[in-house]
Enzyme design. Structure first.
Site, PDB file in Angstrom:
ATOM      1  N   HIS A 164      63.573  31.961  23.918  1.00  0.00           N
ATOM      2  CA  HIS A 164      64.028  30.951  24.877  1.00  0.00           C
ATOM      3  C   HIS A 164      64.078  31.517  26.302  1.00  0.00           C
ATOM      4  O   HIS A 164      63.465  30.995  27.226  1.00  0.00           O
ATOM      5  CB  HIS A 164      65.445  30.476  24.534  1.00  0.00           C
ATOM      6  CG  HIS A 164      65.634  29.891  23.175  1.00  0.00           C
ATOM      7  ND1 HIS A 164      65.141  28.669  22.813  1.00  0.00           N
ATOM      8  CD2 HIS A 164      66.319  30.357  22.098  1.00  0.00           C
ATOM      9  CE1 HIS A 164      65.504  28.394  21.567  1.00  0.00           C
ATOM     10  NE2 HIS A 164      66.220  29.403  21.117  1.00  0.00           N
TER      11      HIS A 164
HETATM   12  C1  BDR Z   1      69.923  29.232  24.588  1.00  0.00           C
HETATM   13  O1  BDR Z   1      71.189  29.443  23.945  1.00  0.00           O
HETATM   14  C2  BDR Z   1      71.405  30.798  23.704  1.00  0.00           C
HETATM   15  O2  BDR Z   1      71.765  31.005  22.367  1.00  0.00           O
HETATM   16  C3  BDR Z   1      70.129  31.520  24.043  1.00  0.00           C
HETATM   17  O3  BDR Z   1      70.426  32.767  24.647  1.00  0.00           O
HETATM   18  C4  BDR Z   1      69.423  30.597  24.992  1.00  0.00           C
HETATM   19  O4  BDR Z   1      69.785  30.847  26.330  1.00  0.00           O
HETATM   20  C5  BDR Z   1      69.028  28.494  23.637  1.00  0.00           C
HETATM   21  O5  BDR Z   1      69.584  27.253  23.325  1.00  0.00           O
END
Ligand code: BDR
Ligand code: CA
Length: 323
Positions: A252
């Site tokens: 992500h």
């Molecule tokens: C986002 O939420 C966190 O768990 C990850 O680091 C990312 O920024 C994904 O939904």
């Protein structure tokens, strides 16, 4: 090579945040002016330690300033993601022990800025008006606090490229909400209303950016950074296997870093994005009409990534971080 773009990386340093730091520090197109921490995946104090561990793994002694940010969201109680990122936010690496009994990964002492994250962001925007990109990859609490404190100065940010939101796909915290927005939806709405150019890098594209377990294993013995990636992703990959039906993990936050300098990796569409702050069932939903042209008659406040060249991105990540 053009002049590197100045960025501030604002992170709630869980596993993919650490991978984002690695990618940012290894990308010649970027100059990382600061790394700021916020509560989200893990508490802000642990997030600070995790930034320092990640920089230390890269062998960076004299890196960008690291600043502690906000401890809790603007309105909601804090919600952490221990199940996804482990109790230390880095999948338990801080508990790993070397044969000599010492910890394998420990944060160096004395590298934390005396200035808060909010003030450091404002200082840097003042120093580099219209030049600085802000890349928040956690809840938007620090960014919203900076906007509340000095909205005029914050409009001198070149753009905010944020990881967050779920538009045409299901959320990962509820059917409609993505984690970063869900944790602090009030902050996210302040960011949407701030008049700063915004780019959303949502789950729609980040869930197509998969680092496979096979790739992690292939490089694990190659160098210290690749070994760190193996160590800190083990728990995260396990979560993805059990809960996301993916043999690897989503990148992500690294994707948001890459979009900052590599817009060709994605396709974007302009829209007015708002965040649901009130609904019992829909808190944290990112609401936008992504049709082109949109039917809502509203002026766009953001560009939303809707498609990705996933092979190009994973290749970029692999070459820069693991190889
Ligand atoms: C986002 O939420 C966190 O768990 C990850 O680091 C990312 O920024 C994904 O939904
Ligand atoms: Ca994050």
């Amino acid at each position: 090579m053009p002049i590197p773009r100045r960025i501030i990386l604002d992170t709630d340093t869980g596993v993919d945040d650490a991978l984002a730091i690695l990618l940012a520090m290894r990308s010649p197109e970027l100059h990382v002016e600061a790394i700021t921490a916020v509560s989200g995946n893990t508490h802000v104090d642990q997030a600070v330690r995790n930034i320092l561990i990640t920089l230390e793994t890269l062998g960076i002694q004299d890196g960008p300033p690291v600043a502690r940010g906000e401890e809790k969201p603007l309105v909601k109680p804090l919600f952490l993601a221990d199940d996804v990122h482990g109790g230390d936010g880095l999948g338990g690496v801080t508990r790993l022990i070397k044969p000599d009994g010492a910890h394998l990964y420990t944060p160096p002492e004395g590298r934390v800025s005396r200035v808060s994250a909010v003030d450091l962001i404002l200082d840097l925007v003042g120093r580099y008006p219209d030049e600085l990109s802000l890349v928040p990859v956690g809840p938007l609490t620090n960014v919203a606090k900076a906007i509340i404190k000095n909205p005029v100065r914050m409009r001198k940010i070149r753009e905010i490229v944020l990881m967050g939101g779920a538009f045409r796909v299901y959320g990962n915290m509820s059917p409609v909400a993505e984690f970063n927005i869900f944790v602090d939806p009030h902050a996210a709405q302040i960011v949407c209303d701030a008049g700063i150019p915004l780019v959303f890098v949502p789950l729609d594209v980040t869930m197509q950016a998969v680092l496979t377990a096979a790739t992690i294993d292939r490089y694990a013995e190659a160098n210290r950074v690749a070994a760190f990636v193996r160590d800190c992703t083990a728990h995260y990959v396990d979560f993805h296997r059990k809960r996301r039906d993916v043999d690897g993990c989503f990148l992500h936050d690294p994707l948001a870093v890459a979009v900052t300098f590599g817009e060709k990796l994605v396709r974007m569409t302009s829209a007015r994005v708002n965040v649901e702050t009130a609904g019992d069932l829909t808190t944290g939903m990112t609401v936008a009409d992504l049709r082109s042209p949109s039917h809502d008659g509203l002026s766009p406040n953001a560009r939303v990534c809707v498609d990705i060249d996933a092979p190009a991105f994973t290749q970029l990540f692999t070459e820069r971080v693991l190889a």
